[in-house]
Design a protein around this motif. Structure first.
Motif, PDB file in Angstrom:
ATOM      1  N   UNK A 157       0.786  -1.142   0.083  1.00  0.00           N
ATOM      2  CA  UNK A 157      -0.009   0.005  -0.080  1.00  0.00           C
ATOM      3  C   UNK A 157       0.800   1.201  -0.213  1.00  0.00           C
ATOM      4  N   UNK A 158       2.118   1.154  -0.435  1.00  0.00           N
ATOM      5  CA  UNK A 158       3.023   2.387  -0.454  1.00  0.00           C
ATOM      6  C   UNK A 158       2.477   3.313  -1.407  1.00  0.00           C
ATOM      7  N   UNK A 159       2.205   4.687  -1.015  1.00  0.00           N
ATOM      8  CA  UNK A 159       2.291   5.756  -1.973  1.00  0.00           C
ATOM      9  C   UNK A 159       3.313   6.760  -2.121  1.00  0.00           C
ATOM     10  N   UNK A 160       4.398   6.426  -1.155  1.00  0.00           N
ATOM     11  CA  UNK A 160       5.526   7.303  -1.072  1.00  0.00           C
ATOM     12  C   UNK A 160       6.649   6.375  -1.283  1.00  0.00           C
ATOM     13  N   UNK A 161       7.396   6.294  -2.660  1.00  0.00           N
ATOM     14  CA  UNK A 161       8.394   5.329  -2.777  1.00  0.00           C
ATOM     15  C   UNK A 161       9.749   6.156  -2.707  1.00  0.00           C
ATOM     16  N   UNK A 162      10.667   5.523  -2.261  1.00  0.00           N
ATOM     17  CA  UNK A 162      12.128   5.914  -2.207  1.00  0.00           C
ATOM     18  C   UNK A 162      13.009   4.742  -2.708  1.00  0.00           C
ATOM     19  N   UNK A 163      13.592   5.122  -3.717  1.00  0.00           N
ATOM     20  CA  UNK A 163      14.497   4.260  -4.474  1.00  0.00           C
ATOM     21  C   UNK A 163      15.882   4.676  -4.570  1.00  0.00           C
ATOM     22  N   UNK A 164      16.755   4.009  -3.847  1.00  0.00           N
ATOM     23  CA  UNK A 164      18.209   4.129  -3.736  1.00  0.00           C
ATOM     24  C   UNK A 164      18.856   3.615  -4.863  1.00  0.00           C
ATOM     25  N   UNK A 165      19.782   4.403  -5.488  1.00  0.00           N
ATOM     26  CA  UNK A 165      20.559   4.067  -6.906  1.00  0.00           C
ATOM     27  C   UNK A 165      19.796   3.072  -7.639  1.00  0.00           C
ATOM     28  N   UNK A 166      18.689   3.373  -8.096  1.00  0.00           N
ATOM     29  CA  UNK A 166      17.668   2.321  -8.690  1.00  0.00           C
ATOM     30  C   UNK A 166      18.282   1.989 -10.231  1.00  0.00           C
ATOM     31  N   UNK A 167      19.042   2.567 -10.820  1.00  0.00           N
ATOM     32  CA  UNK A 167      19.585   2.094 -12.183  1.00  0.00           C
ATOM     33  C   UNK A 167      21.271   1.836 -12.043  1.00  0.00           C
ATOM     34  N   UNK A 168      21.668   1.310 -10.918  1.00  0.00           N
ATOM     35  CA  UNK A 168      22.947   1.229 -10.765  1.00  0.00           C
ATOM     36  C   UNK A 168      23.622   0.106 -11.608  1.00  0.00           C
ATOM     37  N   UNK A 169      22.656  -1.151 -11.676  1.00  0.00           N
ATOM     38  CA  UNK A 169      23.043  -2.165 -12.374  1.00  0.00           C
ATOM     39  C   UNK A 169      22.109  -2.643 -13.627  1.00  0.00           C
ATOM     40  N   UNK A 170      21.602  -1.599 -14.232  1.00  0.00           N
ATOM     41  CA  UNK A 170      20.400  -1.699 -15.160  1.00  0.00           C
ATOM     42  C   UNK A 170      21.309  -1.422 -16.599  1.00  0.00           C
ATOM     43  N   UNK A 171      20.734  -1.997 -17.583  1.00  0.00           N
ATOM     44  CA  UNK A 171      21.228  -1.671 -18.993  1.00  0.00           C
ATOM     45  C   UNK A 171      20.403  -0.471 -19.291  1.00  0.00           C
ATOM     46  N   UNK A 172      20.652   0.299 -20.343  1.00  0.00           N
ATOM     47  CA  UNK A 172      19.928   1.406 -20.732  1.00  0.00           C
ATOM     48  C   UNK A 172      18.382   1.031 -21.110  1.00  0.00           C
ATOM     49  N   UNK A 173      18.244  -0.183 -21.906  1.00  0.00           N
ATOM     50  CA  UNK A 173      16.879  -0.558 -22.205  1.00  0.00           C
ATOM     51  C   UNK A 173      16.041  -0.819 -20.893  1.00  0.00           C
TER      52      UNK A 173
END
Length: 515
Positions: free
Chosen positions: A158-174
């Motif tokens: 039920x979260x309406x406020x989300x905190x993401x810490x370095x969410x793209x650190x290990x993701x490809x551009x796609x």
């Protein structure tokens, strides 16, 4: 009248002993916005968000959610208030399915119905555009899928406020593009999203507003449309910083390493590297690109003598003026490699563990490379202390003293100590694994400049990185790994981020000999 703020922090302060992590911070998070939180390493970004998510409790100040003062003692309190945090290091049980991980720890009336939970998970995925199989085991998932499970887990609660810490650190551009599309859908649904990141080009692409911390204090915020990466960097650091990566043309390229048919199995008996072949030249930076777990770690550790090698050859070619002959490194331990006169330095991914001893200060960590030069009983501490002082001054390491345990330093300062020590060893081959992971923009550019300076001195630099923009700006050639295989060696000046990203995820037909 309802407040426009989903969350408001007023005068929030947090200290750890004599260290002030957050100093009377005032911060507002608007409803239905994506807010980027920027700051140098040690500026207090994660600490501040950890207080909002219930991991830490503030020493002073107050937190308001939807206009009401609240007390957040635990992550459960945060969830009850609709706040969820997705950490950089995932907190999932590998042997369980996505559904089992998502409902783990929930107390719901009646008997647990996994089928009903899976249906609800699919509804969440359809609503926001996620792609995840509720029945899939975590150990069968890619990094992107695991991150999706973490996000769905907080939405399920039920979260309406989300905190993401370095969410793209290990993701490809796609994968990053897909994540951003999902975040925009969540924003359109009224969710408030906070992103902690150091990637300024992503800040400009995804956020509505940027808030900046400096040395634990709140500097201010600015609408993303009214700023640019240079202005944001100046706000973080407090003075003008140059954001250009200098990439001079390689001069007098000299072969230093020749890797042929390298095959290595991981601890589970699975091939981590499969018939890997390439060359490394002095006077250039060779970048290694690949999604997490595609063999980057095993590749560098194999060259450094830390991995058992099934088949293949690693030949080291010394400097022309040393009178030495080429050496085969396969079968040699790190100590044997050093005793053989191989000038090799390695900055590992695990800074505090494999790289440095956290309980030791800078002096003792410098001595780890030189203690055998001392007498059998009394080691020479004078030279390591001098080197520690030199690294501290040249790299601007923030520490109370060279004998302060390095585990007390911020991530950026720990990395400066490790890189400084390895460069001081005057290597002919310098290998770095994720040298700037989690580091602020100012420290990152310091590291880039150090690596380029080594290149211009004729050192062969091998750079494993996850930020493709940096790889394309810093490296002369880029070796792409996909499922443990070489999926192309590309010219860093002419290739594109899209081509590298595609090769990271789609294995092409094997190309010719190593370039």
């Amino acid at each position: 009248m309802a407040t426009e703020y989903a969350v408001e922090l007023r005068g929030v302060t947090k200290t750890f002993g004599p260290v002030v992590a957050n100093d009377r911070v005032d911060l507002q998070i608007h409803r239905g916005e994506i807010l980027s939180l920027l700051g140098e390493n040690g500026s207090g970004k994660t600490t501040l968000m950890n207080m909002l998510s219930g991991i830490y409790y503030p020493d002073a100040g107050e937190i308001l959610v939807n206009g009401k003062a609240v007390t957040i003692h635990s992550p459960k309190d945060a969830f009850d208030l609709g706040i969820g945090m997705i950490h950089q290091h995932f907190k999932l049980v590998d042997v369980l399915t996505a559904t089992e991980n998502i409902v783990l720890g929930l107390k719901e009336p009646g008997r647990l119905d996994l089928k009903a939970a899976a249906r609800r998970i699919r509804e969440i995925c359809d609503k926001y555009g996620f792609a995840v199989d509720p029945e899939k085991k975590i150990y069968d998932m890619s990094v992107s899928e695991k991150q999706t499970v973490e996000i769905v887990k907080v939405l399920y609660r039920g979260a309406n406020i989300l905190i993401l810490d370095e969410p793209t650190a290990v993701l490809t551009p796609q994968e990053t593009a897909r994540l951003f599309a999902v975040l925009r859908n969540m924003k359109a649904d009224g969710k408030s999203i906070v992103i902690i990141t150091h990637k300024l080009h992503e800040v400009m692409e995804i956020s509505d507003r940027v808030a900046v911390l400096r040395k634990g204090a709140y500097v201010g915020d600015v609408a993303t449309c009214d700023t640019d990466p240079q202005k944001l960097t100046d706000m973080m650091v407090g003075h003008a910083v140059t954001l250009n990566i200098d990439r001079p043309e390689p001069k007098e390229r000299t072969k230093r390493l020749e890797v042929r048919g390298l095959t290595v199995r991981n601890q589970y008996g699975v091939k981590a590297l499969d018939d890997v072949t390439f060359d490394v030249y002095g006077g250039e930076i060779l970048g290694i690109a690949g999604i997490s777990g595609c063999g980057q770690k095993e590749l560098l550790e194999s060259i450094a003598g830390l991995q058992r090698i099934d088949t293949g050859s690693i030949r080291y070619f010394p400097a022309d003026d040393g009178g030495q002959t080429e050496k085969e490194l396969v079968g040699m331990s790190p100590l044997a490699i050093k005793k053989a006169g191989v000038a090799l330095s390695f900055v590992p991914e695990d800074r505090l563990g494999m790289g440095l001893v956290g309980s030791m200060g800078m002096t003792d960590n410098m001595m780890l490379r030189s203690y055998r030069k001392g007498l059998p009983i009394f080691t020479n501490r004078r030279d390591p202390k001098k080197l520690a002082e030199q690294v501290r001054e040249q790299l601007e390491v923030v520490t109370p003293g060279v004998n302060t345990p390095v585990r007390r330093l911020s991530g950026g300062n720990v990395q400066k100590v490790l890189v400084g020590r390895e460069i001081a060893a005057a290597p002919k081959v310098l290998m770095t694994a994720y040298a700037v992971r989690g580091l602020d923009i100012n420290t990152s550019y310091t590291i880039y400049n150090l690596l380029t300076a080594q290149k211009m001195e004729g050192v062969a630099v091998v750079y494993v990185g996850e930020d493709l923009d940096v790889l394309l700006e810093l490296c002369d050639r880029i070796l792409v790994l996909c499922s443990g295989k070489v999926n192309g060696i590309l010219d860093g000046r002419t290739t594109t981020k899209e081509e590298v990203g595609l090769r990271m995820t789609n294995l092409q037909e094997k190309e010719g000999a190593a370039q």
